[in-house]
Write an enzyme that holds these catalytic residues in place. Structure first.
Site, PDB file in Angstrom:
ATOM      1  N   GLY A 522       0.833  -1.196   0.000  1.00 50.83           N
ATOM      2  CA  GLY A 522       0.000   0.000   0.000  1.00 50.83           C
ATOM      3  C   GLY A 522       0.864   1.240   0.000  1.00 50.83           C
ATOM      4  N   ARG A 523       0.248   2.366  -0.336  1.00 52.30           N
ATOM      5  CA  ARG A 523       0.993   3.613  -0.459  1.00 52.30           C
ATOM      6  C   ARG A 523       0.016   4.721  -0.125  1.00 52.30           C
ATOM      7  NH1 ARG A 523       5.636   5.347  -3.759  1.00 52.30           N
ATOM      8  NH2 ARG A 523       6.355   3.241  -4.136  1.00 52.30           N
ATOM      9  N   GLY A 524       0.379   5.597   0.764  1.00 54.02           N
ATOM     10  CA  GLY A 524      -0.562   6.660   1.122  1.00 54.02           C
ATOM     11  C   GLY A 524       0.159   7.942   1.449  1.00 54.02           C
ATOM     12  N   GLY A 527       3.206   7.430   3.788  1.00 53.00           N
ATOM     13  CA  GLY A 527       4.345   6.589   3.491  1.00 53.00           C
ATOM     14  C   GLY A 527       3.907   5.272   2.880  1.00 53.00           C
ATOM     15  N   VAL A 529       3.544   1.100   2.730  1.00 54.94           N
ATOM     16  CA  VAL A 529       3.267  -0.005   3.646  1.00 54.94           C
ATOM     17  C   VAL A 529       3.817  -1.302   3.052  1.00 54.94           C
ATOM     18  CG1 VAL A 529       1.473  -1.194   4.943  1.00 54.94           C
ATOM     19  CG2 VAL A 529       1.126   1.175   4.236  1.00 54.94           C
ATOM     20  N   LYS A 543       4.468   0.138   8.205  1.00 55.90           N
ATOM     21  CA  LYS A 543       4.358   1.402   7.494  1.00 55.90           C
ATOM     22  C   LYS A 543       5.583   2.257   7.780  1.00 55.90           C
ATOM     23  CE  LYS A 543       0.480   3.404   6.927  1.00 55.90           C
ATOM     24  NZ  LYS A 543      -0.799   4.119   7.001  1.00 55.90           N
ATOM     25  N   ASP A 638      -9.566  11.561   7.206  1.00 58.72           N
ATOM     26  CA  ASP A 638      -9.268  11.043   5.883  1.00 58.72           C
ATOM     27  C   ASP A 638     -10.016   9.734   5.668  1.00 58.72           C
ATOM     28  OD1 ASP A 638      -8.246  11.124   3.361  1.00 58.72           O
ATOM     29  OD2 ASP A 638      -6.212  10.523   3.910  1.00 58.72           O
TER      30      ASP A 638
END
Ligand SMILES: *[C@@H]1O[C@H](CO)[C@@H](O)[C@H](O)[C@H]1NC(C)=O
Ligand SMILES: *[C@@H]1O[C@H](CO)[C@@H](O)[C@H](O)[C@H]1NC(C)=O
Ligand SMILES: *[C@@H]1O[C@H](CO)[C@@H](O)[C@H](O)[C@H]1NC(C)=O
Ligand SMILES: *[C@@H]1O[C@H](CO)[C@@H](O)[C@H](O)[C@H]1NC(C)=O
Ligand SMILES: *[C@@H]1O[C@H](CO)[C@@H](O)[C@H](O)[C@H]1NC(C)=O
Ligand SMILES: *[C@@H]1O[C@H](CO)[C@@H](O)[C@H](O)[C@H]1NC(C)=O
Ligand SMILES: *[C@@H]1O[C@H](CO)[C@@H](O)[C@H](O)[C@H]1NC(C)=O
Ligand SMILES: *[C@@H]1O[C@H](CO)[C@@H](O)[C@H](O)[C@H]1NC(C)=O
Ligand SMILES: *[C@@H]1O[C@H](CO)[C@@H](O)[C@H](O)[C@H]1NC(C)=O
Length: 799
Positions: A522-524, A527, A529, A543, A638
């Site tokens: 994952g990417r948010g 940063g 994950v 993360k 968010d």
């Protein structure tokens, strides 16, 4: 409609019933019948025993955390003798205890989840009463007890309460929490009552004396009744013939037998003038001989109160807890030429003898036996001249006592041996200021004087900040051994701290776990994950945060709070790493990934209607839970499908809450943070630079709900406060003959029309421009759970 009227009138009926009994003279209720409840918010909602000795109700254990408990009314600080849910406190708002019509007494949290129940069943009349001896009972019409708290004690046994083969006392974890600890008082398989440390790694009995036989300890294994009781006069007797009397034997004083957090069993009597407790009996156990206090290699010594200590050349494994004890700074090789021994006078470790060595062995012989055996970690050698030698394979439960007739020799690498003068173990003054990880803790102590709240806002009292400093100081004061007569500050051991499964990881550990950060999942905004597997085979999500400028201490303080938030619809944080520039968070791993992947990119029809509904309800529960706490910073800010993860049963869990506190806020436009919020989900007040409240999360939730229903993504679809998805939905409703058009075609028409209609209505309420017209998340939960039909109508009127 009939139903609604019925439930409303029942509601008022219950309310008035409760109040009537409340106003009957003294505060507190005599009893509670079916359909009535105790509410956490109402101070008068508690039961009292006939003569007022005991009270039972919601007992505050943290800033906004309560446990349903029984306590002594007249002792100072209301001593708790029983708790229904000590490991899972409930929210200070909306939590309730009630007796349902089916006869089950249940404790519910703010999100209506059942935290504890008696699992009783009785269709007829039932009442809960608190008896004068402290037993909370459910009785039926003929006065028979259907259930009683005496059958399931926590850490305290009251006079006339039986300890049996089916129950046990379990201590608290630390002095200032009510969490279950590791010490148990119970009948073992030999029918003998004993005290045992039952820790995560080892279990060992420390009373009665484990080095003697049952008979030498004046007990018997032959009576298999397994029952023990303290009578009203203060005489205790057990089927294994353990007997003792309170030193103030006789009727009169109120007493309790409690297994304290330090592993020692104590019989107390209440001084009815001062409200203080006096110890009137306790088994003869040296405080340092209680097991599980200090962990591997560490030694317990009196300073004069018991304290743990690491030896020269060793360091604490986990600076927040003694559970794992100490480790060598350098690794130990097997080569006899590279190792040597440190001598500790009057010191011994319990158990793990490799062999019961005979007498008349020379010190040199004993030493060479251990030296040539890789498994031997050290040996004890008696000082009485009889040449008794005990090589040990594991060093736990170490203790130092001035007169103890045993010296201990610990195997260490040659390089770590302190110079000859250091061998005298001159104690150093404790110095905490140089330890970066702790600076916030000492500040916390100063800022709030005696309170421990800022870092413990969230549920569960844990250890006080001051207590934590003490524990860690002892760890750092590793030279604090052998000599105990120095005048310096002496620190009590707060014992096992914060052993909540939430822990600090080293960077190396996480690097290994993730195979050098290979598998990105994952990417948010915060940063990337990565997937990882810990040493104990647990799969985790790691993360790596970007843009964190906080120091280690501040960072630790924040994650510690987030780490304590525990709810089935919130992703659990397992730990963190803060080393040099690295800031990482470790979370539970959720195999199904995030909602957006399944909702928008997956063509298989996994998300059938029931799953969508349960995702909507679960997400609302999770948000409602964090909002109920009223902590501004835990606002999610968010909420979007990327942040809703799914477990193997498609239950949703919110990720990333509380992150705003961890991320550098520099360079942000005031009131509009770089990292918070995502276009498509932003409430209009974000654009207008107004104050952001929980209602901003409600808006984003409404958008997610529309996405779930329609299968259309709202991401990025927002201009000047106009949300295209919302516009589309309103347009459909205007054109069509209802809400049927707002349905994801992938559902193939298979869905619950009633519920669907309700969800659309709720979603539209949530996305109202005016934030005051939006419902709260707890309203949303109520509506979705259909328990409160009235609220839909009320909200519609308001809107
Ligand atoms: C309550 O107190 C009265 C008077 O002291 C006593 O007679 C009675 O036995 C007590 N009741 C209980 C249930 O202990
Ligand atoms: C009662 O609680 C207060 C505040 O937590 C504490 O200062 C005091 O020492 C406690 N008293 C006793 C007798 O435990
Ligand atoms: C009350 O409970 C007892 C024991 O479970 C049972 O024998 C009795 O019939 C019950 N009385 C009523 C009125 O249900
Ligand atoms: C076993 O213990 C129980 C409870 O203390 C007692 O009533 C019983 O008499 C004992 N049995 C024998 C054979 O001693
Ligand atoms: C406890 O006190 C009672 C009354 O004085 C006495 O009969 C009994 O022997 C005592 N029991 C013990 C174990 O000391
Ligand atoms: C307090 O305890 C003493 C001794 O047990 C007893 O004599 C006295 O009556 C008690 N006082 C009250 C007010 O209960
Ligand atoms: C130990 O050695 C002493 C002196 O050599 C001897 O007198 C004694 O009997 C020995 N003890 C045992 C148990 O072998
Ligand atoms: C340990 O005892 C030995 C003799 O029994 C003594 O020479 C030594 O100084 C003691 N060590 C410490 C640190 O007290
Ligand atoms: C405590 O540690 C700090 C940093 O290591 C050091 O500067 C300071 O002098 C030490 N204070 C004492 C009293 O040893």
């Amino acid at each position: 409609m009939e139903n609604l009227i019925l439930s409303i009138s029942l509601f008022f009926l219950q309310l008035s019933a409760t109040k009537t009994s409340a106003s009957g003279g003294a505060r507190g209720l005599q009893s509670l019948s079916k359909g009535q409840y105790l509410s956490v918010e109402n101070e008068d909602d508690f039961l009292v025993s006939p003569n007022g000795t005991f009270s039972s109700g919601f007992y505050k254990v943290g800033d906004n955390a309560y446990c349903f408990s029984i306590w002594f009314t007249n002792s100072i600080n209301k001593t708790v003798v029983w708790m229904a849910n000590r490991d899972q406190p409930v929210n200070g708002k909306s939590s309730k205890l009630n007796i349902r019509r089916d006869g089950n007494m249940i404790l519910t949290d703010a999100d209506r989840s059942i935290i504890w129940q008696t699992s009783t069943f009785d269709q007829t009349w039932l009442e809960v009463q608190l008896l004068e001896l402290g037993n909370l009972v459910l009785v039926n019409q003929t006065g028979d007890k259907i259930w009683g708290s005496f059958a399931s004690p926590t850490d305290t046994l009251l006079p006339t309460q039986y300890l049996t083969k089916d129950n046990r006392l379990v201590s608290k974890r630390t002095d200032d929490t009510y969490l279950s600890g590791y010490y148990n008082f119970h009948f073992n398989d030999d029918n003998v009552l004993n005290l045992i440390y039952n820790g995560p790694q080892i279990a060992s009995v420390y009373w009665p004396n484990p080095y003697q036989t049952i008979f030498q300890n004046n007990r018997t294994p032959y009576n298999s009744t397994r029952s023990a009781v303290l009578n009203k006069e203060g005489h205790f007797f057990s089927s294994d013939i353990l007997k003792f009397n309170a030193s103030d034997y006789g009727l009169g004083p109120k007493r309790r037998l409690t297994l304290d957090y330090d592993g020692i069993l104590r019989l107390y009597s209440l001084d009815n003038v001062t409200g203080l407790w006096n110890v009137v009996w306790s088994p003869e156990i040296d405080a340092c001989k209680v097991h599980g206090l200090c962990g591997s290699y560490a030694v317990c010594l009196y300073t004069p109160s018991p304290a743990c200590s690491c030896l020269p050349g060793f360091e604490m494994v986990d600076k927040t807890s003694w559970l794992n004890g100490c480790q060598l700074r350098m690794s130990l090789t097997c080569n006899p030429d590279e190792v040597t021994f440190i001598q500790l006078n009057h010191t011994d470790y319990s158990g793990y003898d490799q062999k019961a060595y005979g007498v008349n062995i020379t010190l040199e012989g004993c030493r060479s036996t251990c030296l040539n055996d890789c498994k031997c970690k050290g040996f004890g050698y008696s000082t009485t001249g009889d040449g008794v030698c005990y090589p040990k394979s594991r060093l736990v439960d170490g203790y130092h006592m001035p007169e103890h007739p045993m010296n201990f020799y610990i195997k260490v690498p040659k390089e770590t041996v302190p110079a000859e003068d250091k061998m005298q173990f001159i104690p150093t003054r404790l110095n905490c200021t140089g330890i970066p990880d702790l600076s916030f803790m000492s500040e916390a102590g100063d800022d709030n004087g005696k309170t421990k709240t800022p870092y413990l806002k969230y549920l569960i009292g844990f250890v006080s900040a001051v207590g934590l400093v003490e524990i860690i100081c002892i760890g750092i004061g590793w030279l604090y051994i052998i000599l105990y007569h120095q005048g310096g500050e002496v620190v009590d051991m707060g014992y096992l701290a914060l052993a909540m499964g939430f822990r600090r990881f080293t960077y190396t550990e996480l690097k290994t776990a993730t195979g050098n950060f290979q598998e990105e999942i994952g990417r948010g905004g915060f940063g990337i994950v990565y997937k990882g597997v810990l040493e104990d085979d647990q799969t985790v999500a790691v993360k790596r945060l970007e843009g964190v400028s906080q120091g280690e201490a501040e960072f630790w303080a924040e994650v510690n709070i987030i780490g304590k938030i525990n709810h089935m619809n919130l992703v659990k944080m397992l730990g963190f790493c803060a080393e040099k520039k690295h800031r990482l968070l470790v979370y539970e791993y959720l195999p199904k990934g995030s909602l957006d992947k399944i909702l928008f990119t997956d063509s298989s029809e996994q998300l059938h209607w029931e799953r969508r509904f349960s995702i909507a309800a679960g997400t609302a529960k999770g948000l409602s839970y964090i909002h109920e706490e009223c902590l501004e910073w835990v606002l999610h800010c968010d909420v979007k499908p990327q942040n809703i993860l799914l477990d193997e049963n498609f239950q949703p869990k919110l990720a990333d809450f509380g992150m705003s506190k961890l991320i550098d806020k520099k360079g942000d436009i005031p009131g509009f943070s770089r990292v918070r919020g995502t276009r498509g989900y932003l409430a209009p007040e974000w654009m207008m630079n107004q104050g952001i409240t929980a209602k901003a999360d409600v808006y984003s939730y409404g958008i997610v709900l529309l996405e779930l229903l329609s299968g259309r993504s709202a991401s990025g679809d927002q201009e000047n406060g106009h949300n295209h998805l919302v516009q589309w939905v309103l347009e459909k409703i205007r054109q069509g003959d209802g809400v049927q058009d707002i349905v994801d075609p992938r559902l193939n028409g298979v869905y619950d029309k009633e519920k669907h209609k309700k969800l659309v209505e709720v979603a539209l309420l949530c996305v109202k421009e005016d934030k005051d017209k939006r419902p709260s998340m707890s309203n949303v939960v109520s509506i979705l759970l259909e328990e409160d039909k009235e609220s839909v109508e009320k909200l519609q009127l308001k809107a």
